[in-house]
Design an enzyme around this catalytic site. Structure first.
Site, PDB file in Angstrom:
ATOM      1  N   HIS A 273     -10.366  65.191  31.490  1.00 55.71           N
ATOM      2  CA  HIS A 273      -9.102  64.448  31.426  1.00 55.71           C
ATOM      3  C   HIS A 273      -9.392  62.971  31.181  1.00 55.71           C
ATOM      4  O   HIS A 273     -10.485  62.468  31.444  1.00 55.71           O
ATOM      5  CB  HIS A 273      -8.279  64.634  32.705  1.00 55.71           C
ATOM      6  N   CYS A 274      -8.384  62.261  30.647  1.00 53.98           N
ATOM      7  CA  CYS A 274      -8.481  60.815  30.477  1.00 53.98           C
ATOM      8  C   CYS A 274      -7.388  60.179  31.338  1.00 53.98           C
ATOM      9  O   CYS A 274      -7.029  60.726  32.381  1.00 53.98           O
ATOM     10  CB  CYS A 274      -8.361  60.415  29.009  1.00 53.98           C
ATOM     11  N   VAL A 275      -6.831  59.062  30.926  1.00 54.28           N
ATOM     12  CA  VAL A 275      -5.873  58.348  31.766  1.00 54.28           C
ATOM     13  C   VAL A 275      -4.560  59.109  31.931  1.00 54.28           C
ATOM     14  O   VAL A 275      -3.966  59.125  33.003  1.00 54.28           O
ATOM     15  CB  VAL A 275      -5.594  56.944  31.183  1.00 54.28           C
ATOM     16  N   THR A 276      -4.103  59.768  30.878  1.00 52.56           N
ATOM     17  CA  THR A 276      -2.802  60.453  30.946  1.00 52.56           C
ATOM     18  C   THR A 276      -2.845  61.903  30.473  1.00 52.56           C
ATOM     19  O   THR A 276      -1.836  62.604  30.581  1.00 52.56           O
ATOM     20  CB  THR A 276      -1.758  59.714  30.080  1.00 52.56           C
ATOM     21  N   ARG A 277      -3.993  62.387  29.951  1.00 50.73           N
ATOM     22  CA  ARG A 277      -4.003  63.679  29.271  1.00 50.73           C
ATOM     23  C   ARG A 277      -5.105  64.614  29.769  1.00 50.73           C
ATOM     24  O   ARG A 277      -6.197  64.188  30.108  1.00 50.73           O
ATOM     25  CB  ARG A 277      -4.186  63.474  27.760  1.00 50.73           C
TER      26      ARG A 277
END
Length: 476
Positions: free
Chosen positions: A26-30
């Site tokens: 995952h990244c910041v929002t996804r």
């Protein structure tokens, strides 16, 4: 029961089950999935999950937008699915199995420049500020600039060049470091290689192009010209990859007990030699050709057409990941032409996408659930981050995306047709005006207004036509 228990179960089912997941991160929002068979993912059902704000595929990864609580969602998903978590970098590597050769090249370019963007943005803002206090005649009836009447501002102007020079003239050091970091090789060797391309003892390649005679390293049987590649992108990329590949090859062949001595020696010296005999001159020619073609296209009689096509199609390029190519072109234009006329169009595209979302906020002002997605998306878009807006709102409805593309194309024509140049890559969206050379800020502001008004208006028009069409369908 955990907060996202039902949503996690649904996502696992609709994505094709545990056996369809090759990697997840995952990244910041996804959430980022590498799927064994992307066709098994039921996109319509996935986007119908309450916690999901949109989805898209990029760089070989199926990405599901969750929002600020993605870390919690991710932890619950990995616990529920039993899928072993991997790092974002490992997910990117796994995702490349689904990419074509061109897509892989572009993915690599994006990963090289991403760590450098903060410095480049700062550098662009510094150059813009220096231009404002040094070049614009603000005082004494428009006859003198700040640095001509104030010793303080003169000192500030002179001091800030130290930072600007460090960022742009010595950019090859950052590029070769970034490549070594990305490839998992010795980062200090990448830094040393970059320094050998910009060392003060080397004559600047621009001076050589202007007719200056370069000194040489004289080996008796041959001579090598002592030419530097300050601010050059492609020579640094070529040299950086050669060093990394050579080091990786040597690691596999040299015994471990002598590798610390032998590998750096046999990797660095041949690469530096190649950089100053083959890679540097070749990269210089390639870079000059690319920048000349792009600049000629944007300043020719048909520059408006080039601008219209680029402005209209930049957002779709973001979807495919091809937009990462523009970073290298922008930096090459800066080194060759003293600025870039490509970056202003990118900033205008950001604004246009945000304006389409703003129209959707207006149209759906009574939908509280929709506003939870659209308002943060519009804000981030106006600050230069378009993915939440494009994938969460505009592509979902389609017509706002098209409205933004049209507005972006028209604004790009105004920008290019007026000769607008940016000092460098800068902050996208509305703050993008800070990167524009002072003499063009006025006309760029007009282009920004166009990028706001047209997408906003067209989105509302398209929405009303769509609603009218639906009513006609029902009545028939």
């Amino acid at each position: 029961m955990s907060k996202f228990s039902n949503d996690v179960s649904e996502l696992l089912e609709y994505i094709g089950g545990k056996e369809n997941i090759a990697a997840v991160s995952h990244c910041v929002t996804r959430m980022r999935f590498v799927l064994n068979d992307p066709k098994k993912a039921d996109v319509k059902k996935i986007e119908g999950i309450k916690s999901v704000k949109g989805s898209f595929t990029q760089a070989g990864q199926f990405q599901v937008i969750i929002g600020n609580e993605v870390a919690t969602f991710y932890n619950e998903f990995t616990a529920k699915s039993g899928v072993e978590a991997v790092s974002k970098d490992d997910a990117k590597k796994a995702g490349r199995q689904n990419l074509s050769l061109l897509q892989r090249v572009i993915s690599h370019l994006g990963e090289i420049f991403s760590p450098l963007i903060p410095a480049i943005v700062v550098g662009g803002l510094i150059l813009g500020f220096r231009n404002i206090i040094g070049d614009i005649k603000l005082l004494e009836s428009g006859t003198k600039s700040l640095i001509e009447v104030s010793q303080f501002w003169s000192g500030v102007h002179h001091f800030l060049w130290l930072i600007g020079e460090a960022i742009f003239f010595y950019l090859p050091v950052g590029i070769t470091w970034s490549i070594s970091k990305k490839m998992g090789t010795t980062q200090i060797l990448g830094i040393v290689l970059g320094i050998t391309l910009v060392s003060p003892q080397l004559l600047n390649a621009y001076a050589v192009a202007g007719g200056a005679e370069a000194p040489v390293w004289d080996f008796g049987f041959t001579q090598i010209k002592m030419i530097g590649y300050q601010a050059q992108v492609i020579p640094a990329i070529l040299a950086g990859f050669v060093l990394a590949k050579l080091e990786l090859m040597l690691r596999d062949r040299v015994p471990g007990y002598i590798s610390m001595i032998v590998v750096p020696f046999l990797a660095l010296i041949p690469t530096v030699l190649l950089a100053h005999t083959v890679l540097g001159p070749l990269g210089w020619k390639i870079g000059s050709m690319i920048s000349s073609v792009v600049y000629a296209g944007l300043t020719s009689t048909f520059g408006w057409l080039f601008a219209a096509i680029f402005g209209f199609s930049y957002a779709p390029l973001v979807i495919t990941g091809l937009h990462h190519m523009t970073n290298a072109i922008d930096l090459q234009l800066m080194s060759e032409m003293g600025g870039t006329n490509l970056w202003p169009m990118i900033a205008l595209s950001n604004i246009a996408q945000g304006s389409a979302v703003l129209a959707m906020i207006y149209l759906n002002k009574d939908d509280e659930e929709e506003k939870q997605v659209s308002i943060p998306a519009a804000i981030s878009c106006y600050l230069g981050v378009t993915e939440p807006a494009m994938f969460g709102i505009n592509l979902k409805y389609v017509y706002p995306f098209l409205a933004a593309m049209i507005g972006s194309g028209i604004a790009a024509i105004i920008s290019v047709g007026s000769g607008v140049m940016a000092n460098s890559i800068g902050v996208g969206g509305l703050p993008g005006i800070l990167s524009i050379q002072p003499q063009y800020m006025g006309i760029f502001a007009i282009a920004m207004i166009v990028a706001i008004v047209i997408p906003f208006g067209l989105t509302i028009v398209f929405a009303k036509k769509k609603m009218t069409f639906k009513k006609a369908e029902k009545s028939s």
